[in-house]
Design a protein around this motif. Structure first.
Motif, PDB file in Angstrom:
ATOM      1  N   GLU A 182       0.835  -1.206   0.000  1.00  0.00           N
ATOM      2  CA  GLU A 182       0.000   0.000   0.000  1.00  0.00           C
ATOM      3  C   GLU A 182       0.871   1.257   0.000  1.00  0.00           C
TER       4      GLU A 182
ATOM      5  N   ALA B 207       2.405   1.665  -3.442  1.00  0.00           N
ATOM      6  CA  ALA B 207       1.444   2.176  -4.432  1.00  0.00           C
ATOM      7  C   ALA B 207       1.279   3.688  -4.311  1.00  0.00           C
TER       8      ALA B 207
ATOM      9  N   ARG C  36       5.746  -1.243 -20.704  1.00  0.00           N
ATOM     10  CA  ARG C  36       4.764  -2.321 -20.655  1.00  0.00           C
ATOM     11  C   ARG C  36       5.321  -3.540 -21.396  1.00  0.00           C
TER      12      ARG C  36
ATOM     13  N   GLU D 120       2.789  -5.172 -11.454  1.00  0.00           N
ATOM     14  CA  GLU D 120       1.400  -4.830 -11.763  1.00  0.00           C
ATOM     15  C   GLU D 120       0.438  -5.929 -11.321  1.00  0.00           C
TER      16      GLU D 120
ATOM     17  N   PHE E  60      -0.174  -5.443  -7.646  1.00  0.00           N
ATOM     18  CA  PHE E  60      -1.064  -4.309  -7.382  1.00  0.00           C
ATOM     19  C   PHE E  60      -2.512  -4.664  -7.748  1.00  0.00           C
ATOM     20  N   LEU E  61      -2.681  -5.324  -8.872  1.00  0.00           N
ATOM     21  CA  LEU E  61      -4.019  -5.690  -9.315  1.00  0.00           C
ATOM     22  C   LEU E  61      -4.690  -6.634  -8.321  1.00  0.00           C
TER      23      LEU E  61
ATOM     24  N   ASP F 213      -5.905  -4.807  -5.448  1.00  0.00           N
ATOM     25  CA  ASP F 213      -6.832  -3.730  -5.829  1.00  0.00           C
ATOM     26  C   ASP F 213      -6.216  -2.359  -5.544  1.00  0.00           C
ATOM     27  N   LEU F 214      -4.943  -2.207  -5.943  1.00  0.00           N
ATOM     28  CA  LEU F 214      -4.228  -0.956  -5.748  1.00  0.00           C
ATOM     29  C   LEU F 214      -3.833  -0.357  -7.095  1.00  0.00           C
ATOM     30  N   ARG F 215      -3.741   0.959  -7.147  1.00  0.00           N
ATOM     31  CA  ARG F 215      -3.312   1.644  -8.362  1.00  0.00           C
ATOM     32  C   ARG F 215      -2.041   2.429  -8.055  1.00  0.00           C
ATOM     33  N   PRO F 216      -0.913   2.057  -8.678  1.00  0.00           N
ATOM     34  CA  PRO F 216       0.354   2.728  -8.352  1.00  0.00           C
ATOM     35  C   PRO F 216       0.396   4.165  -8.866  1.00  0.00           C
ATOM     36  N   ASN F 217       1.184   4.989  -8.176  1.00  0.00           N
ATOM     37  CA  ASN F 217       1.372   6.395  -8.531  1.00  0.00           C
ATOM     38  C   ASN F 217       2.588   6.506  -9.460  1.00  0.00           C
TER      39      ASN F 217
END
Length: 310
Positions: free
Chosen positions: A189, A192, A201, A210, A213-214, A217-221
């Motif tokens: 957390e 992220a 990619r 990724e 994170f997925l 359920d996190l979205r990285p900055n």
């Protein structure tokens, strides 16, 4: 016609005498005479005019002599080249690796291999694991250092894979500044939320991060996207953000802090791969042995690496 016959012919022509030629060649004179007679029969022409105490070349012999010398020289050249290849004095090894391994395991392996076999030409290809698998399948590489997990696409050729080591992915940050990590551990957390420098990619390391994170359920900055390994480390060092990299990459590098993830620990397995249906050259086998030795030495020396259980 064979090389022994040609060698005997050239020696007799050079000395003008069967007995002396037999002594130089360590042959009995009757054996030498039979070789010359057989050669003349095969060619359908006499090669020497034989007179008491001396022999002289016929017109056919004069024509054959430069050709025979050239053929013997070519044969000697082939022997030398094969001996050099056998002794690893010449040859080529085509090695592929992911960019992160090129700046760590591969660099150390190449230094060691070149010191022992300076005559071997080395070709190194950088790509993601799936790209390397495809190059192996196409015959463009002899060996490849790949990581798992990787793309699920099935290669067109069967590969032999030797797991070398397990490696933890760590979070690196600059020593000072707003992006610096102050503790030895960091949660997923917290990662992220931190400004991140991420790879392109399709890059193995980015896909692994990724996925974590997925799953959480996190979205990285993300503040910078797309650079290769050297640029990622430089951007981190300059304070643009943090990055998730293999532990081996920062071994011996100053200018960074590193932190382990406290949850969802990210790991990868580094394996050495080659085609199962194509025998490795002696030079490639020597390179494989060097890589195995370097990988074994790294285990324990680099925090976050461990041997692969058999």
């Amino acid at each position: 016609m064979n090389l022994d016959q040609l060698r005997s012919f050239v020696e007799v022509a050079s000395l003008g005498h069967f007995t002396r030629a037999a002594e130089v060649l360590h042959l009995a004179q009757p054996s030498l005479s039979r070789q010359i007679s057989t050669l003349e029969q095969d060619l359908g022409a006499p090669l020497f005019n034989r007179t008491p105490g001396r022999v002289a070349l016929t017109d056919a012999g004069e024509s054959l002599l430069p050709l025979a010398r050239r053929m013997l020289a070519d044969a000697d050249s082939v022997r030398r080249e094969m001996a050099e290849l056998t002794d690893l004095k010449r040859g080529t090894v085509r090695l592929g690796a992911t960019p992160s391994l090129c700046v760590s395991l591969v660099a150390d392996a190449l230094q060691s291999f070149h010191a022992s076999h300076p005559g071997i030409e080395l070709h190194v290809s950088e790509s993601g694991s799936q790209g390397l698998i495809e190059q192996l399948a196409e015959g463009a590489l002899d060996l490849a250092l790949i990581t798992t997990p990787e793309s699920r696409q099935t290669p067109r050729a069967t590969l032999t894979r030797l797991p070398l080591l397990n490696e933890e992915l760590v979070v690196v940050s600059p020593i000072d500044g707003a992006a610096a990590i102050r503790s030895a551990t960091i949660s997923l957390e917290e990662l992220a939320a931190a400004p991140q420098v991420v790879f392109s990619r399709g890059y193995d390391l980015r896909a692994t991060a990724e996925a974590a994170f997925l799953k959480a359920d996190l979205r990285p900055n993300v503040v910078v996207e797309g650079p290769e390994m050297d640029a990622v480390l430089r951007f981190v060092e300059l304070g643009l953000g943090v990055a998730v990299v293999p532990a081996m990459v920062i071994r011996g590098r100053a200018g960074f802090r590193s932190a382990r993830l406290t949850s969802s620990i990210l790991q990868r397995t580094v394996s050495l791969a080659h085609r199962s249906d194509v025998p490795l050259s002696r030079a490639a086998r020597a390179m494989a042995a060097t890589i195995e030795s370097i990988a074994a030495a790294m285990v324990g020396q680099t925090p976050g690496t461990s041997s692969v259980e058999p």
